[in-house]
Scaffold this motif. Structure first.
Motif, PDB file in Angstrom:
ATOM      1  N   GLU A 155       0.833  -1.214   0.000  1.00 14.97           N
ATOM      2  CA  GLU A 155       0.000   0.000   0.000  1.00 14.97           C
ATOM      3  C   GLU A 155       0.866   1.264   0.000  1.00 14.97           C
ATOM      4  OE1 GLU A 155      -3.288   0.264  -0.492  1.00 14.97           O
ATOM      5  OE2 GLU A 155      -3.212  -1.901  -0.797  1.00 14.97           O
ATOM      6  N   LEU A 156       1.914   1.260   0.807  1.00 17.50           N
ATOM      7  CA  LEU A 156       2.796   2.419   0.870  1.00 17.50           C
ATOM      8  C   LEU A 156       3.524   2.654  -0.448  1.00 17.50           C
ATOM      9  CD1 LEU A 156       4.379   2.066   4.445  1.00 17.50           C
ATOM     10  CD2 LEU A 156       2.483   3.547   3.731  1.00 17.50           C
ATOM     11  N   SER A 157       3.806   1.577  -1.173  1.00 18.45           N
ATOM     12  CA  SER A 157       4.514   1.714  -2.452  1.00 18.45           C
ATOM     13  C   SER A 157       3.674   2.437  -3.505  1.00 18.45           C
ATOM     14  CB  SER A 157       4.951   0.339  -2.979  1.00 18.45           C
ATOM     15  OG  SER A 157       3.833  -0.396  -3.442  1.00 18.45           O
ATOM     16  N   LYS A 158       2.384   2.603  -3.262  1.00 17.52           N
ATOM     17  CA  LYS A 158       1.497   3.309  -4.192  1.00 17.52           C
ATOM     18  C   LYS A 158       1.435   4.813  -3.919  1.00 17.52           C
ATOM     19  CE  LYS A 158      -1.810  -0.479  -3.993  1.00 17.52           C
ATOM     20  NZ  LYS A 158      -3.236  -0.736  -3.746  1.00 17.52           N
ATOM     21  N   MET A 159       1.986   5.251  -2.802  1.00 19.31           N
ATOM     22  CA  MET A 159       1.883   6.655  -2.394  1.00 19.31           C
ATOM     23  C   MET A 159       2.856   7.522  -3.192  1.00 19.31           C
ATOM     24  SD  MET A 159      -0.370   6.371  -0.043  1.00 19.31           S
ATOM     25  CE  MET A 159      -1.088   5.075   0.931  1.00 19.31           C
ATOM     26  N   ASP A 160       2.538   8.813  -3.314  1.00 17.13           N
ATOM     27  CA  ASP A 160       3.468   9.742  -3.963  1.00 17.13           C
ATOM     28  C   ASP A 160       4.751   9.839  -3.161  1.00 17.13           C
ATOM     29  OD1 ASP A 160       1.643  10.325  -5.999  1.00 17.13           O
ATOM     30  OD2 ASP A 160       0.817  12.039  -4.919  1.00 17.13           O
ATOM     31  N   PHE A 161       4.604  10.015  -1.861  1.00 16.45           N
ATOM     32  CA  PHE A 161       5.741  10.025  -0.958  1.00 16.45           C
ATOM     33  C   PHE A 161       5.254   9.662   0.442  1.00 16.45           C
ATOM     34  CE2 PHE A 161       4.293  14.470  -1.183  1.00 16.45           C
ATOM     35  CZ  PHE A 161       4.184  14.836   0.141  1.00 16.45           C
ATOM     36  N   LEU A 162       6.211   9.349   1.303  1.00 17.07           N
ATOM     37  CA  LEU A 162       5.899   8.945   2.670  1.00 17.07           C
ATOM     38  C   LEU A 162       6.442   9.984   3.639  1.00 17.07           C
ATOM     39  CD1 LEU A 162       6.920   5.200   2.288  1.00 17.07           C
ATOM     40  CD2 LEU A 162       4.668   6.215   1.969  1.00 17.07           C
ATOM     41  N   PRO A 210      14.539   4.141  13.222  1.00 14.05           N
ATOM     42  CA  PRO A 210      13.315   3.366  13.426  1.00 14.05           C
ATOM     43  C   PRO A 210      13.144   2.318  12.320  1.00 14.05           C
ATOM     44  CG  PRO A 210      12.871   5.723  13.553  1.00 14.05           C
ATOM     45  CD  PRO A 210      14.280   5.560  13.058  1.00 14.05           C
ATOM     46  N   SER A 211      12.696   1.133  12.693  1.00 13.25           N
ATOM     47  CA  SER A 211      12.540   0.060  11.702  1.00 13.25           C
ATOM     48  C   SER A 211      11.558   0.446  10.604  1.00 13.25           C
ATOM     49  CB  SER A 211      12.105  -1.238  12.378  1.00 13.25           C
ATOM     50  OG  SER A 211      10.868  -1.056  13.029  1.00 13.25           O
ATOM     51  N   LYS A 212      10.609   1.340  10.921  1.00  6.92           N
ATOM     52  CA  LYS A 212       9.667   1.735   9.881  1.00  6.92           C
ATOM     53  C   LYS A 212      10.364   2.502   8.768  1.00  6.92           C
ATOM     54  CE  LYS A 212       7.758   6.132  11.267  1.00  6.92           C
ATOM     55  NZ  LYS A 212       6.565   6.893  11.407  1.00  6.92           N
ATOM     56  N   ILE A 213      11.477   3.183   9.062  1.00  3.90           N
ATOM     57  CA  ILE A 213      12.216   3.889   8.021  1.00  3.90           C
ATOM     58  C   ILE A 213      12.795   2.892   7.029  1.00  3.90           C
ATOM     59  CG2 ILE A 213      14.185   5.392   7.539  1.00  3.90           C
ATOM     60  CD1 ILE A 213      11.808   6.789   8.814  1.00  3.90           C
ATOM     61  N   ILE A 214      13.278   1.787   7.535  1.00  5.92           N
ATOM     62  CA  ILE A 214      13.799   0.745   6.651  1.00  5.92           C
ATOM     63  C   ILE A 214      12.659   0.198   5.794  1.00  5.92           C
ATOM     64  CG2 ILE A 214      14.919  -1.516   6.552  1.00  5.92           C
ATOM     65  CD1 ILE A 214      16.213  -0.622   9.326  1.00  5.92           C
ATOM     66  N   ASP A 215      11.498  -0.032   6.408  1.00  5.43           N
ATOM     67  CA  ASP A 215      10.328  -0.473   5.637  1.00  5.43           C
ATOM     68  C   ASP A 215       9.943   0.572   4.600  1.00  5.43           C
ATOM     69  OD1 ASP A 215      10.113  -2.883   6.953  1.00  5.43           O
ATOM     70  OD2 ASP A 215       8.474  -2.249   8.264  1.00  5.43           O
ATOM     71  N   TYR A 216       9.959   1.839   4.988  1.00  8.25           N
ATOM     72  CA  TYR A 216       9.647   2.908   4.032  1.00  8.25           C
ATOM     73  C   TYR A 216      10.613   2.855   2.853  1.00  8.25           C
ATOM     74  CZ  TYR A 216       6.456   5.586   7.117  1.00  8.25           C
ATOM     75  OH  TYR A 216       5.415   6.013   7.880  1.00  8.25           O
ATOM     76  N   ALA A 217      11.902   2.656   3.139  1.00  3.30           N
ATOM     77  CA  ALA A 217      12.902   2.606   2.075  1.00  3.30           C
ATOM     78  C   ALA A 217      12.627   1.440   1.121  1.00  3.30           C
ATOM     79  CB  ALA A 217      14.303   2.494   2.672  1.00  3.30           C
ATOM     80  N   LEU A 218      12.120   0.344   1.656  1.00  2.00           N
ATOM     81  CA  LEU A 218      11.804  -0.814   0.811  1.00  2.00           C
ATOM     82  C   LEU A 218      10.721  -0.501  -0.218  1.00  2.00           C
ATOM     83  CD1 LEU A 218      11.801  -3.665   3.480  1.00  2.00           C
ATOM     84  CD2 LEU A 218      13.527  -3.249   1.719  1.00  2.00           C
ATOM     85  N   THR A 219       9.897   0.490   0.058  1.00  2.00           N
ATOM     86  CA  THR A 219       8.826   0.849  -0.881  1.00  2.00           C
ATOM     87  C   THR A 219       9.353   1.647  -2.064  1.00  2.00           C
ATOM     88  OG1 THR A 219       8.248   3.003   0.094  1.00  2.00           O
ATOM     89  CG2 THR A 219       7.194   1.023   1.038  1.00  2.00           C
ATOM     90  N   THR A 220      10.571   2.131  -1.974  1.00  2.00           N
ATOM     91  CA  THR A 220      11.246   2.978  -2.974  1.00  2.00           C
ATOM     92  C   THR A 220      10.557   4.329  -3.170  1.00  2.00           C
ATOM     93  OG1 THR A 220      10.168   2.091  -4.969  1.00  2.00           O
ATOM     94  CG2 THR A 220      12.151   0.936  -4.190  1.00  2.00           C
ATOM     95  N   ARG A 221       9.714   4.720  -2.274  1.00  2.00           N
ATOM     96  CA  ARG A 221       9.057   6.027  -2.341  1.00  2.00           C
ATOM     97  C   ARG A 221       9.914   7.067  -1.620  1.00  2.00           C
ATOM     98  NH1 ARG A 221       7.801   6.097  -6.062  1.00  2.00           N
ATOM     99  NH2 ARG A 221       6.623   7.988  -5.803  1.00  2.00           N
ATOM    100  N   PRO A 222       9.886   8.307  -2.077  1.00  2.00           N
ATOM    101  CA  PRO A 222      10.631   9.356  -1.368  1.00  2.00           C
ATOM    102  C   PRO A 222      10.076   9.527   0.046  1.00  2.00           C
ATOM    103  CG  PRO A 222       9.825  10.148  -3.495  1.00  2.00           C
ATOM    104  CD  PRO A 222       9.189   8.818  -3.257  1.00  2.00           C
TER     105      PRO A 222
END
Length: 137
Positions: A56-63, A75-87
């Motif tokens: 779902e996050l990978s569909k966003m314009d940015f996070l 924070p581990s969520k930053i690593i997850d955010y990076a996995l989405t390849t979104r800015p």
């Protein structure tokens, strides 16, 4: 209180940005007043499994990461955010960087504060570092 998104939402509203802000939370009561004011611009969703969330996050314009000013741990969520390849826009809720927000809303992500290589956190990479460390001793 450091990671409270409400000051950020207030900023977006005061500047007249057109946005849709999706928040995965169990604390819906924090946003009760906003739903009446901004309606569909604020989408509150319950937690979902990590793999679904990443999709779902990978569909966003940015996070958006709300900074807790902790420079020791990532924070581990930053690593997850990076996995989405979104800015990723890093926001200090009480020291809003208006220029960075303006750039992100214009689709210019050079100000992305979180430039993380997800491969650095791949279990094979981390395990390899431990093996190299053990070989040195």
């Amino acid at each position: 209180g450091r990671r409270d998104p409400r000051p950020f939402i207030d900023h977006l509203l005061s500047k007249g940005y057109d946005f849709k802000f999706v928040i995965y939370t169990k604390a819906n009561e924090l946003f009760a007043g906003y739903k009446d004011i901004i309606g569909d611009k604020l989408v509150l969703k319950n937690y979902i499994p990590r793999e679904e969330l990443l999709f779902e996050l990978s569909k966003m314009d940015f996070l958006i990461n709300f900074d807790n000013r902790n420079e020791v741990q990532l924070p581990s969520k930053i690593i997850d955010y990076a996995l989405t390849t979104r800015p990723i826009l890093n926001v200090d809720a009480y020291d809003i960087d208006e220029k960075a927000i303006e750039q992100f809303f214009a689709g210019k992500y050079e100000a992305a504060a979180m430039k993380i290589n997800p491969e650095d956190y791949n279990i094979k990479t981390v395990a390899g570092k431990f093996i190299k460390l053990a070989d040195k001793s």
